[in-house]
Design a protein around this motif. Structure first.
Motif, PDB file in Angstrom:
ATOM      1  N   ALA A  64       0.834  -1.209   0.000  1.00 42.76           N
ATOM      2  CA  ALA A  64       0.000   0.000   0.000  1.00 42.76           C
ATOM      3  C   ALA A  64       0.865   1.254   0.000  1.00 42.76           C
ATOM      4  N   GLY A  99       0.022   3.482   9.737  1.00 42.33           N
ATOM      5  CA  GLY A  99       0.431   2.090   9.585  1.00 42.33           C
ATOM      6  C   GLY A  99      -0.532   1.170   8.859  1.00 42.33           C
ATOM      7  N   PHE A 100      -1.733   1.648   8.542  1.00 47.33           N
ATOM      8  CA  PHE A 100      -2.671   0.799   7.821  1.00 47.33           C
ATOM      9  C   PHE A 100      -3.352   1.607   6.733  1.00 47.33           C
ATOM     10  N   PRO A 103      -1.486  -3.471   6.073  1.00 49.61           N
ATOM     11  CA  PRO A 103      -0.370  -2.752   6.708  1.00 49.61           C
ATOM     12  C   PRO A 103       0.416  -1.967   5.664  1.00 49.61           C
ATOM     13  N   CYS A 104       0.843  -0.779   6.047  1.00 51.59           N
ATOM     14  CA  CYS A 104       1.632   0.011   5.101  1.00 51.59           C
ATOM     15  C   CYS A 104       2.796   0.650   5.845  1.00 51.59           C
ATOM     16  N   GLY A 105       3.784   1.054   5.088  1.00 47.32           N
ATOM     17  CA  GLY A 105       4.933   1.721   5.673  1.00 47.32           C
ATOM     18  C   GLY A 105       4.547   3.076   6.238  1.00 47.32           C
ATOM     19  N   TYR A 110      13.011  -2.272   3.320  1.00 43.00           N
ATOM     20  CA  TYR A 110      12.126  -1.245   3.884  1.00 43.00           C
ATOM     21  C   TYR A 110      12.532   0.136   3.371  1.00 43.00           C
ATOM     22  N   TYR A 152      11.055   0.443  -0.036  1.00 41.04           N
ATOM     23  CA  TYR A 152       9.616   0.645   0.054  1.00 41.04           C
ATOM     24  C   TYR A 152       9.300   2.085   0.458  1.00 41.04           C
ATOM     25  N   LEU A 153      10.044   2.605   1.442  1.00 38.76           N
ATOM     26  CA  LEU A 153       9.773   3.956   1.925  1.00 38.76           C
ATOM     27  C   LEU A 153      10.100   5.009   0.873  1.00 38.76           C
ATOM     28  N   GLY A 195      -1.309 -10.091   8.786  1.00 35.64           N
ATOM     29  CA  GLY A 195      -1.662  -8.693   8.542  1.00 35.64           C
ATOM     30  C   GLY A 195      -1.274  -7.746   9.660  1.00 35.64           C
ATOM     31  N   HIS A 214       1.117  -5.006  11.574  1.00 36.61           N
ATOM     32  CA  HIS A 214       2.044  -3.964  11.136  1.00 36.61           C
ATOM     33  C   HIS A 214       3.373  -4.168  11.853  1.00 36.61           C
ATOM     34  N   PHE A 270       6.549  -3.835  10.128  1.00 38.50           N
ATOM     35  CA  PHE A 270       7.613  -3.475   9.179  1.00 38.50           C
ATOM     36  C   PHE A 270       8.933  -3.180   9.896  1.00 38.50           C
TER      37      PHE A 270
END
Lengths: 279, 438
Positions: free
Chosen positions: A182, A188-189, A235-237, B281, B284-285, B388, B390, B392
């Protein structure tokens, strides 16, 4: 386009109509836009209409979603839909023998995709009679680099369903879906919401002059979710992690590299006599 | 511990792999979770397309040389397990080649067998081939190249080297150490190279160190001139010719699709999805905007530095150099998937006879730290992908720990290694000397 049809050989598309309803949309459109797709459906598939059998089928049976939810956790889930085919008592049918499919068209929101090869596996196991993915079928790209897609599923609802004594029929259908990475967020979501699907019934039968023809009974569901829309929290960064993650990542790489380099430089040629190995 | 004959070991390993191939077919048919690797389905689909005269790249996510699809055409014509059998045979061939290399250097029989067991009985190894991953073929080719060099067959070595780089780009990192090894003091026309025996206790001084010593400018000039030996030029030209011929031929057949999917994709790959790499990560960021040139260089620097230092320090001890280079290459890569581990697993048995590391407790420390760090990462990966959650940050920190484990393993192996250059100096004017084998 991932076209995976393995439908009943006795059913075939009406001349000039695609096997998959959605296929024609992407022949003229580069990407999925809901309003464009609604217009396409209205124009190409008139509701409750089939020229061939309009005198023989009245009133038209209704398709509706009785229940819809996501099964599973994490990035790989199944979108479960319970579809009800309602045939009103006293309906007049003078149809010949026929086979019918329920057609579910899921316009997937951004951030979710279906794997055409997974659907093919289900097709081979006989779970569906037809399945196809249209639009962006790339399995790897994150949301920010991908477009939306449509999944069209065909399910066999049995022979002579419209002329039998059944008042209705319920079909449960599960479509495996996967979440893309995402877009970055603050908390975070990332929330993904599913819109109601488009439902059709298509029946193939023996006609007078034609061996096979199709009926399209399309019913736009006025499906009102009793418990709210189907949502998927992915979940997302988190954007504020960017600085610290970058600094620590590079620092770690440099430190590890220096350790190895230092050790290699100071490796001694005369590292003792070799001992026989004891494993 | 009772000795096991190599023949029994190979037979047992073959039966084990056959069992897992058959079991895999059963699991695929009867269970929702497949035994077979997703990549195998990709290979099979691409092979089926090729059998029909179409491009294998019509199959999305097929990012390999057309040769892989070609080898698997019998999947479509005979049986779908053909590829798994081929990969498992390659897997067994790796075991055979490991033994060949160790015997060429006079390693005792029991030590050879134990080293081979590290490959053949490694659960990770025998599931890789039986699940349908093609890496055993690449591993077998790399080991065959080492055997060719040890036997003085430069032309064969060059041919297979060009081919393996075409199949999988990563062996390009072996180019420099191979070129450095092809020294005129080791390889002379008409003479078989002399191999350093395992049991010899004397460590050679300058060349024994494996490092290249350069002193004054005159020596630099002489060294530079002597770099261009016949052997090196031949090796470079032939391997380059094979690589470019394969590339050119498949470009002619499949055009840009081949070039992009089989080559450029791997050279430029940055995957924002979670994987063992410490960079995932960070990528991704930053995925929503392009990386600055400085950022790209900074991430490239540790990898290049480590590779150059390892080559400079250990090139003459070729298997050890390959092992360290591969482990470092994987550890510092922007994307790390589990199949990459096979690349250095196949080289590990070649260095074990020369390590002073005892299983208790340094060996166990390396094994437990490496497996523990990997399992720790997998736990967080499972929580993210299948639950699912969080996580990361936790997953990224687990990848840092995994890098630490890889670094620890490398440092330990370096500190405990007994230097043993593969080739001895040939005396000028001597006639053919057979390779010394105990």
């Amino acid at each position: 386009v991932g076209n995976l049809d393995d439908s009943n050989p006795s059913s075939s598309a009406l001349h000039g109509v695609n096997e998959f309803i959605t296929e024609a949309y992407f022949e003229n459109h580069a990407s999925l836009i809901d309003s464009d797709f609604q217009g396409f459906i209205s124009k190409e598939i008139p509701p409750e209409f089939c020229e061939v059998l309009q005198d023989k089928l009245e009133p038209v049976p209704k398709l509706s979603i009785s229940h819809r939810h996501l099964i599973g956790e994490g990035s790989h889930r199944r979108l479960s839909s319970s579809i009800r085919l309602e045939i009103q008592p006293g309906s007049k049918f003078t149809l010949p023998a026929h086979f019918c499919d329920a057609i579910l068209v899921e316009r997937l929101p951004s951030g979710v995709f279906a794997d055409p090869f997974e659907l093919q596996h289900l097709l081979q196991r006989g779970v569906f009679t037809g399945a196809a993915v249209f639009g962006d079928t790339n399995l790897e790209l994150p949301s920010v680099r991908s477009n939306r897609s449509i999944v069209e599923i065909h399910m066999d609802i049995g022979p002579n369903i419209l002329s039998g004594n059944n008042n209705g029929l319920e079909i449960n259908l599960e479509v495996p879906l996967h979440a893309r990475y995402a877009p970055l967020g603050e908390n975070g979501f990332s929330r993904i919401e599913f819109s109601p699907p488009d439902l059709f019934t298509r029946c193939s039968f023996e006609g007078n002059s034609h061996k096979q023809s199709c009926i399209f009974l399309s019913t736009n569901t006025s499906f009102e979710l009793k418990a709210g829309a189907v949502v998927w929290d992915v979940p997302c960064g988190i954007k504020k992690h960017t600085g610290i993650v970058s600094v620590v990542t590079f620092f770690s790489a440099i430190v590890s590299a220096l350790l190895i380099v230092f050790t290699a430089f100071h490796y001694s040629d005369t590292t003792g006599c070799k001992n026989l190995k004891q494993m | 511990m009772a000795t096991i004959s190599f023949r029994s070991l190979m037979l047992f390993s073959a039966v084990l792999r056959l069992f897992f191939i058959i079991y895999g077919e059963w699991q695929d048919t009867h269970m929702e979770v497949r035994y077979t690797d997703v990549d195998y389905l990709v290979f099979s689909d691409a092979a089926a397309l090729m059998a029909l005269g179409k491009s294998p790249y019509k199959r999305s996510t097929y990012r390999y040389s057309p040769l892989i699809a070609f080898l698997l055409i019998p999947n479509a014509l005979i049986h779908r397990t053909w590829g798994k059998i081929l990969f498992s045979v390659s897997d067994l061939l790796v075991g055979y080649f490991i033994r060949t290399i160790l015997k060429l250097r006079g390693v005792p029989e029991n030590l050879c067998t134990y080293s081979v067991m590290v490959w053949l009985l490694n659960p990770f190894t025998f599931t890789i081939g039986t699940r349908g991953n093609c890496e055993p073929i690449v591993c077998a080719m790399v080991l065959w190249i080492i055997i060719c060099l040890m036997n003085g067959n430069l032309l064969h070595a060059a041919f297979w080297y060009g081919l393996v780089v075409h199949l999988r780009i990563y062996p390009i990192i072996y180019a420099f150490p191979i070129i450095l090894t092809l020294d005129q003091s080791h390889f002379q026309s008409g003479k078989k190279p002399i191999l350093t025996d395992w049991s010899s206790s004397k460590i050679q001084s300058t060349n024994g160190s494996g490092s290249i010593k350069i002193t004054d400018p005159c020596h630099i000039w002489v060294s530079l001139k002597s770099m261009f030996t016949r052997g090196r030029l031949l090796f470079g030209l032939i391997s380059a010719a094979v690589f470019f011929f394969c590339t050119g031929f498949f470009f002619y057949l499949y055009a840009w699709e081949f070039l992009h999917e089989a080559l450029l994709y791997h050279l430029t790959r940055t995957d924002p999805r979670h994987n063992f790499s410490i960079y995932f990560y960070h990528i991704y960021l930053h995925y929503e905007h392009e990386f600055a040139l400085s950022e790209k260089l900074i991430s490239f620097l540790p990898q290049v530095t480590v590779q150059l230092v390892l080559i400079w320090r250990f090139a003459q001890d070729l298997p050890f150099c390959f092992f360290l280079q591969t482990l470092a290459f994987v550890a510092f890569n922007k994307v790390i998937t589990a199949q990459y581990f096979v690349w250095f697993f196949c080289l590990l048995p070649l260095v074990l006879p020369w390590t002073n590391m005892k299983l208790k407790w340094e060996g166990w420390a390396c094994i437990l730290f490496w497996i523990g760090a990997q399992s720790h990462w997998l736990m967080w990966g499972y929580l993210l992908e299948f639950n699912g959650k969080h996580v990361f940050m936790q997953l990224w920190m687990a990848s840092l720990l995994f890098l630490a484990a890889n670094t620890y393993v490398m440092v330990t192996f370096i500190l405990r290694h007994t230097s043993s250059p593969v080739f001895k100096r040939l005396e000028h004017g001597l006639s053919n000397i057979p390779t010394k084998i105990d």
